[in-house]
Design an enzyme around this catalytic site. Sequence first.
Site, PDB file in Angstrom:
ATOM      1  N   HIS A  70       4.539   5.809  11.650  1.00 19.12           N
ATOM      2  CA  HIS A  70       4.116   5.668  10.248  1.00 19.12           C
ATOM      3  C   HIS A  70       3.127   6.815  10.001  1.00 19.12           C
ATOM      4  O   HIS A  70       1.923   6.612   9.879  1.00 19.12           O
ATOM      5  CB  HIS A  70       3.465   4.298  10.061  1.00 19.12           C
ATOM      6  CG  HIS A  70       3.245   3.878   8.642  1.00 19.12           C
ATOM      7  ND1 HIS A  70       3.375   4.727   7.556  1.00 19.12           N
ATOM      8  CD2 HIS A  70       2.892   2.668   8.119  1.00 19.12           C
ATOM      9  CE1 HIS A  70       3.115   4.051   6.454  1.00 19.12           C
ATOM     10  NE2 HIS A  70       2.818   2.809   6.756  1.00 19.12           N
ATOM     11  N   ARG A 105       0.806  -1.219   0.000  1.00 21.50           N
ATOM     12  CA  ARG A 105       0.000   0.000   0.000  1.00 21.50           C
ATOM     13  C   ARG A 105       0.847   1.281   0.000  1.00 21.50           C
ATOM     14  O   ARG A 105       0.617   2.194  -0.806  1.00 21.50           O
ATOM     15  CB  ARG A 105      -0.907   0.052   1.241  1.00 21.50           C
ATOM     16  CG  ARG A 105      -2.203  -0.675   1.106  1.00 21.50           C
ATOM     17  CD  ARG A 105      -2.561  -1.299   2.424  1.00 21.50           C
ATOM     18  NE  ARG A 105      -1.591  -2.335   2.719  1.00 21.50           N
ATOM     19  CZ  ARG A 105      -1.714  -3.591   2.275  1.00 21.50           C
ATOM     20  NH1 ARG A 105      -2.774  -3.940   1.629  1.00 21.50           N
ATOM     21  NH2 ARG A 105      -0.780  -4.510   2.519  1.00 21.50           N
ATOM     22  N   THR A 106       1.787   1.386   0.913  1.00 21.84           N
ATOM     23  CA  THR A 106       2.486   2.663   1.074  1.00 21.84           C
ATOM     24  C   THR A 106       3.302   2.992  -0.175  1.00 21.84           C
ATOM     25  O   THR A 106       3.220   4.094  -0.721  1.00 21.84           O
ATOM     26  CB  THR A 106       3.388   2.616   2.325  1.00 21.84           C
ATOM     27  OG1 THR A 106       2.636   2.093   3.405  1.00 21.84           O
ATOM     28  CG2 THR A 106       3.908   3.993   2.665  1.00 21.84           C
ATOM     29  N   LYS A 121      25.566  -4.322  -0.920  1.00 20.04           N
ATOM     30  CA  LYS A 121      27.044  -4.343  -0.930  1.00 20.04           C
ATOM     31  C   LYS A 121      27.592  -3.669   0.310  1.00 20.04           C
ATOM     32  O   LYS A 121      28.783  -3.418   0.423  1.00 20.04           O
ATOM     33  CB  LYS A 121      27.564  -3.613  -2.172  1.00 20.04           C
ATOM     34  CG  LYS A 121      27.094  -4.195  -3.476  1.00 20.04           C
ATOM     35  CD  LYS A 121      27.666  -3.351  -4.628  1.00 20.04           C
ATOM     36  CE  LYS A 121      26.806  -3.454  -5.862  1.00 20.04           C
ATOM     37  NZ  LYS A 121      27.038  -2.330  -6.784  1.00 20.04           N
TER      38      LYS A 121
END
Length: 343
Positions: free
Chosen positions: A130, A51-52, A80
């Site tokens: 969030h 969703r985000t 890396k």
Amino acid sequence: RRDLISIDDLSLAEIRGLFHHADRFAKDLRQWSGVLPGRIAASLFYEPSTRTRLSFESAMLRLGGGVITAADMKTSSAQKGESLADTVRVVSGAYSDIMVLRHPSEGAARLATHFSEVPVINAGDGSHEHPTQTLCDLYTLWVERGRLDGLEVALAGDLRHSRTIHSFIYALARFGANIVCVPHHGLELPDYVVKRLRESYGAEPVRADASRLGALAEASDAVYITPQKPHQLSLFTDSAALPVKHVDAVYMTRMQTERHLEAKDESAYMRLGPQALQADSLRDAVVMHPLPRRDEISADMDSDPRGVYFKQASRGVPVRMAILAWLLGELELAGEPAPPPSV
Ligand code: CP
């Protein structure tokens, strides 16, 4: 430059301003391609997302901008050993005009702001916050209930590890909501969240009498969090639990097993469906969930008009269109900026 790292980076007036613009965008998502032509958003997701990430990318494209993405950081030079700081230094500026970052470490998005030349949006940092999910959640409450002030909201499930809960509860406290916490046993709010509720928002947790929540509260020691308004102070001198009478919204969460240090038995986790909504105080409640879900909301809830979680997910597009256009300087929001964040 403004960043969006915590929900507290926004004043309440700015949140209302974003919703005003989200509402405009939502009326017809396809007519806004002239808002951000030539602008580029970088989406850096060090954790999975549907969703985000996709709603941010869709929002940017609908506004006429472009997107560069390391949709899966396994294909980036993070594999890396490149540090987050170096990645942010490189990707901001010539590569992009705004950055959307999800990372498993609490504080990663705030750290990124020190190395970025462009606005940073926190798309979830560990169990911490969030904020853009909270804007989708508040917007949904606003659309479904017609107001934000003084609502009664029950938060259920894994309140310890859910970053969506943490950002949401700070905003609810600021909007003066009464919050009923119905955590699964052992997954109560972390102490630092309770401390911030007390110290930053004057919201005080007390024991709740959740008998009218029925099955929802069976696996929980419910706690009531009320904004500490003068006329309510007398309640806190009473050792009796506060009765939960009427709930406007139940916000259910998934058990965040990816953040648990020890395996937990998910079979005992709380379940919510139309049956549980027959409880006295829940009959009129809308059911919300940030998604993804597993079994905590039953499939027969999907056809019940009180289940609004898919609408909540689709509203992510107009809400994130407003966030992108504002941070890129193409929208004015009413009101004073929020004070500097406390953490
Ligand atoms: N609600 C939410 O953050 O969903 P995703 O993990 O799919 O982005």
